[in-house]
Design a protein around this motif. Structure first.
Motif: not given
Lengths: 627, 186
Positions: B27-31
């Motif tokens: 998950a690009a945004e949570t990483v």
């Protein structure tokens, strides 16, 4: 140099897993911990916090702190503020709050919780060693919900540093909730397999792959573990172990296609091509968007070829080419539609904005020609998270829009109040001019002086009522009459004397009671005058204060309006950026699908050409042999 | 073209690598970025933006309360629950000086938040200084799952400062019955 943990994607995978676990946190309640709430507004913040409505909880907590309404929970409120900032993705602010608490507070329980949260902040920023340091500072007992999360965070931080054995030791001793342990063990297993410690990885994945799974999430995780384990065994050429793991994957689950493909590979690795055809032929009729199905279109003719059934292989390759061509055509249309920019808003058309962020997931896509592509997109966590952020920003934008509307209404309200004030003021002024409170006070003082004199001189007539006074005056006036001393008035004089005596006796007898009554009347008058004074003071104060207050509110609204516009503009820009990113993501995914399909098409053509070449070579050989 | 076995090994190896990568989707945004990489500009921007919205929201919230519910007329009614094992709350109806001011239906999630110690602000309004009467009617399921409807009332005096009233649902262990209180929050 690469870290032992591997590359960033692997670390990211672990972080996501942890994020998923933390999402599951409310489920690990057992019997919920209770806090005795002493300030209602602190309890009100908790009410929103427990429902995962972080934005409302944060806003209300900040307001309650500003109004000094959480003074009985000062430190707890500060910890909660940090925790809420962390949940809301405000890592920097959260870090500032926890560091400030650690610098200012000596209470060990508060310090432990601050260290725990600081560890979490650092972990979420992928500062794994620093996260471990912070977590190791926790010396005492944490509240139960944090204590349950602690080993998870610690093991994830250790995994982040590539210290899998240490992480495994933490997990082995952990008596946390089953789903949390399973997720952490799965992460550990995958990380160990990736770092080529297959035996250790297999142990971890096997435990997850054989667990009982009462929930859909755990069933899915169990399938994932078996799938990962099966392919790990395939990679080291152990088809039997691979088959055992892959056969545990549910036939109707979301991972069944990949499992069927893997079972086929396991058979093929043992040269059991006929047996391999069973799962691969089953796969061939499923949705071509799944990469396992695409692979099966090449695997089936490969098996036929291996069984020397070249005619069937040619038919299968031709069928595959037809399927790839048709799918590429449909993908081109879908890509054009995704580029048009209607995709993201359409996905959120039926959204319920009341669902809190952490509970939200897009489960249905609009029914359209692109629906089958969209299902694949929304099944991707990257897309879901992007969409969740887009939704967050959209909610912020709408929230700010609501405030803009409200501010307009408040401005109107202030204008109305100002107008009402201006209209009422002349009559209020006139009324105030009519009421002479000073004269009233003077009259009251005069009355008190007279009463004091009456009491001091025991002037009994001074307390007579109007009739008595009239009678008293009449009887007294008679004494002044010229005929008073006339001998013929003796009887009248007697009567006057009796009557005056009677009146005097009555007044004298009632003097104390009447004096007390008058004093009581004056006390009551004093209360009424004090109330009148207070009201007059209120009116005078309001006359001065209302315009000042109205101006102050107007100034606040005037100052907030441009900020509101500016922030909403910023949200709009970010929203546009997020939408563009999602659109790009969708287009890239669809293009990747198309590219994959094109690669498969080339491979199919190449394999077909090879079969034809071989066949023609055989015919040519036969021809030359015949000649 | 490679012979059968290497071709197959080649496919299997490719699939294994891909599956290990996809074992958990990213998950690009949570990483977060690794420690040795700077945080992405977008993340910083979004954090700044959210911080601005939070500050603004908090100021607007205060303005709204001061404007609509000034302290000298403000009265707030809160609902809390202490244990609450003998009562499954459905709704609360509130009357202030004989006038219905709130009729609130609780969701399961809200009830769960109350069980954990959350306090719900059921009503926020304005009253004049002086004497007032508040009546609350609680509806839900009582012991043995029976329909339960109980009332509680409070006469209170509104002074110049804001007045906070608490409705509390608690358990009476001896009678194994719920109890309902209305009192001024101290």
């Amino acid at each position: 140099m690469r870290s032992p943990w591997g590359d960033r994607r692997a670390r990211a995978a672990a972080i996501l897993a942890a994020a998923l676990l933390l999402v599951a946190a409310p489920g690990w309640a057992g019997k919920p911990e209770r806090l005795v709430v002493q300030d209602p507004h602190y309890g009100e913040v908790l009410f929103h916090f427990y429902q995962k409505d972080d934005f409302t909880a944060l806003t209300h907590l900040m307001a309650a702190q500003a109004q000094s309404r959480v003074s009985n929970h000062e430190l707890d409120a500060e910890l909660l503020l940090g925790g809420l900032n962390l949940e809301y993705g405000q890592h920097r602010e959260a870090g500032r709050i926890f560091n400030r608490l650690l610098a200012q507070v000596d209470d060990p329980a508060i310090r432990d919780r601050a260290w725990f949260y600081l560890g979490k902040v650092r972990y979420q920023r992928a500062h794994f060693a620093e996260a471990e340091d912070a977590l190791r500072q926790v010396g005492g007992k944490l509240p139960r919900s944090l204590a349950a999360e602690y080993p998870l965070l610690m093991s994830q931080s250790l995994m982040g540093q590539g210290r899998y054995d240490d992480a495994a030791a933490v997990l082995d001793g952990w008596k946390g909730p089953a789903d949390w342990t399973a997720f952490a063990r799965f992460n550990l297993g995958v990380a160990q397999v990736r770092s080529e410690d297959l035996q250790a990885g297999a142990r971890a994945l096997n435990r997850v792959g054989k667990m009982s799974a009462p929930t859909p999430e755990l069933k899915s995780l169990r399938d994932k573990a078996n799938l990962a384990l099966g392919y790990a065994w395939l990679q080291v050429n152990d088809p039997e172990a691979a088959r055992e793991a892959l056969e545990r994957v549910r036939v109707l689950g979301p991972f069944s296609n990949k499992a069927l493909l893997g079972v086929g590979w396991a058979d093929a690795l043992q040269a059991e091509y006929r047996r391999a055809l069973v799962p691969w032929l089953e796969l061939r009729d499923r949705d071509l968007l799944d990469s396992a199905v695409q692979e099966s279109l090449l695997a089936v003719p490969f098996a036929y070829g291996s069984l020397d059934a070249h005619g069937s292989a040619v038919d299968a390759y031709l069928a595959a080419l037809g399927a790839f061509d048709a799918e590429i055509f449909r993908l081109d249309i879908a890509i054009d539609r995704a580029r048009s920019g209607e995709l993201v808003p359409a996905l959120l058309d039926a959204d319920d904005p009341e669902i809190a962020r952490w509970y939200w997931q897009l489960n249905a896509v609009p029914s359209s020609e692109d629906a089958r592509y969209l299902y694949h997109l929304v099944a991707d966590h990257r897309f879901q998270d992007g969409l969740r952020n887009y939704r967050d920003l959209l909610a912020l934008y709408n929230h700010l829009d609501d405030w803009k509307e409200k501010l307009g209404a408040y401005q109107d309200m202030l204008d109305t109040r100002a107008q009402a004030y201006a209209e009422r003021m002349p009559s209020v002024e006139a009324h105030l001019a009519d009421v002479n409170l000073e004269a009233m006070h003077a009259r009251r003082d005069d009355m008190v002086t007279r009463l004091d004199q009456i009491e001091a001189t025991r002037d009994i007539a001074g307390l007579a009522d109007a009739t008595e006074r009239q009678q008293w005056e009449l009887l007294t006036e008679l004494e002044q009459s010229p005929a008073w001393s006339h001998p013929g008035a003796a009887e009248a004089r007697d009567k006057q004397r009796v009557l005056k005596g009677l009146l005097q006796w009555k007044l004298d007898r009632e003097f104390r009671r009447r004096l007390w009554q008058q004093r009581r009347e004056i006390a009551s008058l004093d209360a009424a005058l004090a109330e009148a004074d207070r009201r007059a003071a209120d009116v005078y104060a309001a006359r001065e204060e209302i315009p000042v207050e109205l101006d102050a509110y107007r100034e606040r609204i005037a100052a907030l309006r441009p900020r509101l516009e500016s922030v909403q503009g910023g949200v709009m820009v970010a929203l546009g950026g997020q939408e563009a990113a999602l659109q790009l993501f969708a287009v890239r995914e669809l293009e990747a699908q198309k590219e994959r399909m094109a690669t498969y098409r080339i491979q199919a053509r190449f394999a077909l050409a090879t079969i034809y070449d071989r066949a023609s070579g055989t015919v040519a050989d036969r021809g030359s042999a015949d000649q | 073209m490679c012979n059968k076995q290497p071709w197959m090994n080649c496919r299997v190896a490719g699939w294994c690598a891909a599956l290990m990568m996809l074992a958990l989707p990213l998950a690009a945004e949570t990483v977060a970025p690794p420690a040795d990489e700077p945080a992405p500009v977008l993340d910083e921007e979004v954090q700044d933006l959210k911080a601005q919205v939070l500050n603004l929201n908090h100021e607007l919230f205060l303005l709204e309360e001061e404007l609509l519910f000034p302290a000298n007329t403000q009265v707030a009614v809160f609902l809390s629950m202490d244990i609450g094992e003998y009562f499954d709350l459905d709704s609360v109806q509130l009357k202030l000086d004989g006038k219905k001011v709130s009729n609130y239906l609780y969701t399961k999630r809200e009830v769960s938040a109350l069980h954990r110690g959350g306090v719900h602000q059921l009503f926020l309004g304005n009253v004049k200084t002086g004497e007032h009467e508040l009546v609350a009617v609680f509806t839900g399921l009582g012991p043995q799952g029976r329909q339960y409807r109980r009332g509680a009332s409070l006469n209170f005096k509104k002074d110049i400062g804001a007045k906070f009233v608490e409705l509390q649902i608690t358990d009476r262990e001896i009678k194994q019955q719920p109890e309902f209180f209305v009192r001024e929050w101290e």
